[in-house]
Design an enzyme around this catalytic site. Structure first.
Site, PDB file in Angstrom:
ATOM      1  N   ARG A  15       0.806  -1.224   0.000  1.00  0.00           N
ATOM      2  CA  ARG A  15       0.000   0.000   0.000  1.00  0.00           C
ATOM      3  C   ARG A  15       0.844   1.282   0.000  1.00  0.00           C
ATOM      4  O   ARG A  15       0.315   2.365  -0.188  1.00  0.00           O
ATOM      5  CB  ARG A  15      -0.955  -0.010   1.209  1.00  0.00           C
ATOM      6  CG  ARG A  15      -2.137  -0.949   1.004  1.00  0.00           C
ATOM      7  CD  ARG A  15      -2.872  -1.235   2.288  1.00  0.00           C
ATOM      8  NE  ARG A  15      -2.147  -2.187   3.137  1.00  0.00           N
ATOM      9  CZ  ARG A  15      -2.538  -2.550   4.349  1.00  0.00           C
ATOM     10  NH1 ARG A  15      -3.641  -2.047   4.870  1.00  0.00           N
ATOM     11  NH2 ARG A  15      -1.826  -3.429   5.039  1.00  0.00           N
ATOM     12  N   LYS A  22       8.776  -0.843   2.770  1.00  0.00           N
ATOM     13  CA  LYS A  22       7.993   0.066   3.623  1.00  0.00           C
ATOM     14  C   LYS A  22       8.795   0.572   4.810  1.00  0.00           C
ATOM     15  O   LYS A  22       8.764   1.771   5.129  1.00  0.00           O
ATOM     16  CB  LYS A  22       6.733  -0.668   4.112  1.00  0.00           C
ATOM     17  CG  LYS A  22       5.922   0.135   5.097  1.00  0.00           C
ATOM     18  CD  LYS A  22       4.564  -0.459   5.364  1.00  0.00           C
ATOM     19  CE  LYS A  22       4.620  -1.602   6.328  1.00  0.00           C
ATOM     20  NZ  LYS A  22       3.264  -2.117   6.632  1.00  0.00           N
ATOM     21  N   ARG A 442      44.020  47.550  -9.963  1.00  0.00           N
ATOM     22  CA  ARG A 442      42.963  48.083 -10.825  1.00  0.00           C
ATOM     23  C   ARG A 442      43.554  49.211 -11.653  1.00  0.00           C
ATOM     24  O   ARG A 442      44.544  49.836 -11.238  1.00  0.00           O
ATOM     25  CB  ARG A 442      41.745  48.543 -10.028  1.00  0.00           C
ATOM     26  CG  ARG A 442      42.020  49.672  -9.080  1.00  0.00           C
ATOM     27  CD  ARG A 442      40.772  50.006  -8.247  1.00  0.00           C
ATOM     28  NE  ARG A 442      41.037  51.118  -7.371  1.00  0.00           N
ATOM     29  CZ  ARG A 442      40.641  51.187  -6.107  1.00  0.00           C
ATOM     30  NH1 ARG A 442      39.991  50.170  -5.545  1.00  0.00           N
ATOM     31  NH2 ARG A 442      40.888  52.253  -5.392  1.00  0.00           N
TER      32      ARG A 442
HETATM   33  C1  UD1 Z   1      -0.837  -7.763  12.043  1.00  0.00           C
HETATM   34  C2  UD1 Z   1      -1.523  -8.708  13.032  1.00  0.00           C
HETATM   35  C3  UD1 Z   1      -2.861  -8.104  13.493  1.00  0.00           C
HETATM   36  C4  UD1 Z   1      -2.605  -6.713  14.070  1.00  0.00           C
HETATM   37  C5  UD1 Z   1      -1.835  -5.831  13.096  1.00  0.00           C
HETATM   38  C6  UD1 Z   1      -1.429  -4.547  13.793  1.00  0.00           C
HETATM   39  C7  UD1 Z   1      -0.966 -11.020  12.379  1.00  0.00           C
HETATM   40  C8  UD1 Z   1      -1.418 -12.214  11.685  1.00  0.00           C
HETATM   41  N1  UD1 Z   1      -1.805  -9.984  12.387  1.00  0.00           N
HETATM   42  O1  UD1 Z   1      -1.673  -7.668  10.911  1.00  0.00           O
HETATM   43  O2  UD1 Z   1      -3.461  -8.919  14.469  1.00  0.00           O
HETATM   44  O3  UD1 Z   1      -3.851  -6.118  14.413  1.00  0.00           O
HETATM   45  O4  UD1 Z   1      -0.632  -6.494  12.655  1.00  0.00           O
HETATM   46  O5  UD1 Z   1      -0.817  -3.658  12.926  1.00  0.00           O
HETATM   47  O6  UD1 Z   1       0.110 -11.015  12.927  1.00  0.00           O
HETATM   48  N2  UD1 Z   1       5.836  -9.507   8.180  1.00  0.00           N
HETATM   49  C9  UD1 Z   1       6.952 -10.258   7.931  1.00  0.00           C
HETATM   50  N3  UD1 Z   1       6.815 -11.440   7.260  1.00  0.00           N
HETATM   51  C10 UD1 Z   1       5.608 -11.907   6.855  1.00  0.00           C
HETATM   52  C11 UD1 Z   1       4.469 -11.125   7.110  1.00  0.00           C
HETATM   53  C12 UD1 Z   1       4.615  -9.933   7.785  1.00  0.00           C
HETATM   54  O7  UD1 Z   1       8.060  -9.886   8.295  1.00  0.00           O
HETATM   55  O8  UD1 Z   1       5.580 -12.991   6.274  1.00  0.00           O
HETATM   56  C13 UD1 Z   1       6.002  -8.243   8.916  1.00  0.00           C
HETATM   57  C14 UD1 Z   1       5.592  -7.031   8.100  1.00  0.00           C
HETATM   58  O9  UD1 Z   1       6.694  -6.497   7.420  1.00  0.00           O
HETATM   59  C15 UD1 Z   1       5.085  -6.063   9.170  1.00  0.00           C
HETATM   60  C16 UD1 Z   1       4.609  -6.964  10.290  1.00  0.00           C
HETATM   61  O10 UD1 Z   1       5.165  -8.242  10.040  1.00  0.00           O
HETATM   62  O11 UD1 Z   1       6.124  -5.235   9.665  1.00  0.00           O
HETATM   63  C17 UD1 Z   1       3.086  -7.070  10.324  1.00  0.00           C
HETATM   64  O12 UD1 Z   1       2.648  -7.612   9.097  1.00  0.00           O
HETATM   65  P1  UD1 Z   1       1.373  -7.062   8.339  1.00  0.00           P
HETATM   66  O13 UD1 Z   1       1.192  -7.836   7.080  1.00  0.00           O
HETATM   67  O14 UD1 Z   1       1.444  -5.600   8.250  1.00  0.00           O
HETATM   68  O15 UD1 Z   1       0.236  -7.531   9.376  1.00  0.00           O
HETATM   69  P2  UD1 Z   1      -1.201  -6.974   9.499  1.00  0.00           P
HETATM   70  O16 UD1 Z   1      -2.074  -7.559   8.461  1.00  0.00           O
HETATM   71  O17 UD1 Z   1      -1.154  -5.514   9.640  1.00  0.00           O
HETATM   72 CA    CA Z   2      39.291  44.493 -10.944  1.00  0.00          CA
END
Ligand code: UD1
Ligand code: CA
Length: 463
Positions: A15, A22, A442
């Site tokens: 996004r 990000k 000058r």
């Molecule tokens: C996650 C939580 C949700 C919470 C929300 C808060 C889970 C399943 N859900 O959802 O309950 O309300 O955060 O913001 O945990 N990431 C990885 N590897 C992956 C997937 C994600 O490193 O395979 C990292 C992302 O870079 C990010 C963080 O984990 O920094 C959270 O992942 P994101 O996909 O943003 O989770 P949300 O759907 O926001």
């Molecule tokens: Ca000069």
């Protein structure tokens, strides 16, 4: 027991609509992941393990500048549970308090993290999730409680029933404290049996509970502290929130701001008391401003050191230092390791690069001084320039103490002007000037009496 922080930062960040990961987007002048790592370290983490994946090289090269930070790579994005498991296995995390943080929550306060960790170290809990109640709960995992008000599970938004989605308003922040031994023992039990077929770290709460471990939630009243950044609108909102926090602390410590909404101060900046920051002032990088200064309006200081009692008016200072009682501007540009000694001055429309300006010396109007060593008590007349560049080399100029340089002087470097020398206005100085000498270059002024009047008359007769 050493404390380990795991920072999840491998996600795509779709996004953001960006070519960069990000977590490398900046809030003020620090990337998001840097804020999270610093918060973990400020809270007392001994070891920080960052899970990288999307844009791994960019994140890794930024983190190389941090002590006590290591990275592990999650090659496939199979969910937060999988990311956490990757860290545990690759970094061999077996015990001690383990904090799991999302790389996109830059506003987290170290104190909040410490309070959650207390639940593990002092109250024998196996896991504690930080929660919030934001005005818009859509997209967040929801906290499901049992009849006694204890946390039962975290249900992802997409896995909620329509009723749960409407009724459960307490949300998961994706920030947790765990007992490392319990986390390592049970992380392998997370499955991907859910709507998104992802390994959810949120499932750890119910898994630990089923293993008869104590788990809890800790609600943070100021939900903005736990906001995750998913798009650039949220990035701007978080930047605003951090600006307010930093400016509030500065004002409480004795710094005056006419309009704090128009003052931007980075996280590594210090400002002394009784200093005033006027609108459109940016203090960034490793900048230090002393006491009793006035900075702004319209000033940008990056890696600048400013002493006490200075005026910085509509001025840019980059990688340079001004000592006590120095006045700059309006509209000076000071850069490239310039150093102004006590009581010296950079006036209007002057550029000073890689030069030392001695005590009490003045460069008041429309000048360029580069690669110059200038003594004390010097006056540089308006429009004077050091010609430091010959197309290939940057050459050095030395100006002694109490030198007077007349207006519109060109000093063709390399050149030395001795102590107490005087240079006549509009001279092009190509040879060294001895101490106490007058140098003047000058042509003689010619006067032709009545010439202008005769010229005018000749023109009139043409008509
Ligand atoms: C996650 C939580 C949700 C919470 C929300 C808060 C889970 C399943 N859900 O959802 O309950 O309300 O955060 O913001 O945990 N990431 C990885 N590897 C992956 C997937 C994600 O490193 O395979 C990292 C992302 O870079 C990010 C963080 O984990 O920094 C959270 O992942 P994101 O996909 O943003 O989770 P949300 O759907 O926001
Ligand atoms: Ca000069």
């Amino acid at each position: 027991m050493p404390i380990t922080a795991i920072v999840l930062a491998a996600g795509e960040g779709t996004r953001m609509k960006s070519r960069h990961p990000k977590v490398m987007h900046k809030l003020l002048d620090r990337p998001l992941v840097g804020w999270v790592v610093r918060a973990a370290q400020a809270a007392g983490a001994d070891r920080v393990v960052v899970v990288v994946g999307n844009g791994a090289d960019e994140v890794r090269s930024y983190l190389r500048g941090f002590d006590g930070v290591e990275t592990v790579e999650q090659t496939e994005r199979l969910g937060t549970g999988h990311a956490c498991r990757t860290a545990i296995e690759a970094a061999n995390i077996t015990d001690g308090p383990v904090w799991v943080l999302a790389g996109d929550t830059p506003l987290l306060r170290p104190d909040t993290l410490r309070a959650a960790s207390e639940r593990i170290t002092s109250q024998g809990e196996a896991g504690c999730a930080l929660t919030m109640t934001p005005p818009d709960v859509s997209g967040y995992g929801r906290i499901q409680l049992d009849a006694d008000g204890h946390v039962l599970a975290i249900i992802e938004d997409k896995d909620c029933t329509p009723q749960q989605r409407k009724e459960l308003l307490e949300c998961n922040s994706s920030i947790y404290a765990f007992d490392g031994a319990q986390l390592a023992a049970h992380i392998g039990e997370i499955t991907n049996q859910n709507v998104q077929h992802e390994y959810y770290l949120t499932d750890m709460i119910s898994i630990l509970r089923q293993a008869n471990q104590h788990v809890s939630i800790m609600h943070v009243d100021d939900y903005t502290e736990l906001l995750g950044i998913n798009n650039r609108v949220q990035l701007a909102q978080a930047t605003k929130a951090m600006q307010r926090r930093i400016n509030h602390d500065l004002m409480m410590s004795g710094v005056t701001m006419m309009d704090p909404d128009q003052v931007w101060v980075g996280p590594d900046v210090t400002v002394g008391n009784d200093t005033t920051l006027l609108p459109q002032t940016f203090l960034l990088g490793n900048t230090t401003v002393g006491s009793d200064c006035v900075v702004g309006p319209n000033s940008r200081l990056v890696n600048a050191t400013v002493g006490n009692g200075c005026t910085v008016d509509e001025t840019i200072i980059v990688d340079s230092a001004i000592d006590d009682d120095v006045n700059c501007g309006p509209r000076a540009y000071i850069r490239g390791h310039a150093h102004f000694l006590k009581g010296s001055k950079a006036g209007t429309h002057v550029e000073i690069k890689n030069s030392t300006i001695g005590e009490g010396s003045k460069v008041p109007h429309l000048s360029y001084i580069g690669d110059t060593q200038m003594g004390a008590g010097v006056n540089i007349g308006g429009g004077s320039i050091t010609c430091n560049y010959d197309g290939k080399h940057k050459n050095h100029t030395t100006i002694g103490d109490h030198v007077f340089i007349g207006s519109d002087t060109m000093m063709v470097a390399p050149v030395t002007i001795g102590d107490g020398a005087l240079v006549g206005a509009s001279s092009c100085i190509t040879k060294d000037v001895p101490a106490d000498a007058l140098a003047i270059e000058r042509s003689k002024q010619t006067i032709i009496e009545d010439w202008a009047a005769r010229h005018r008359k000749a023109l009139e007769e043409e008509d």
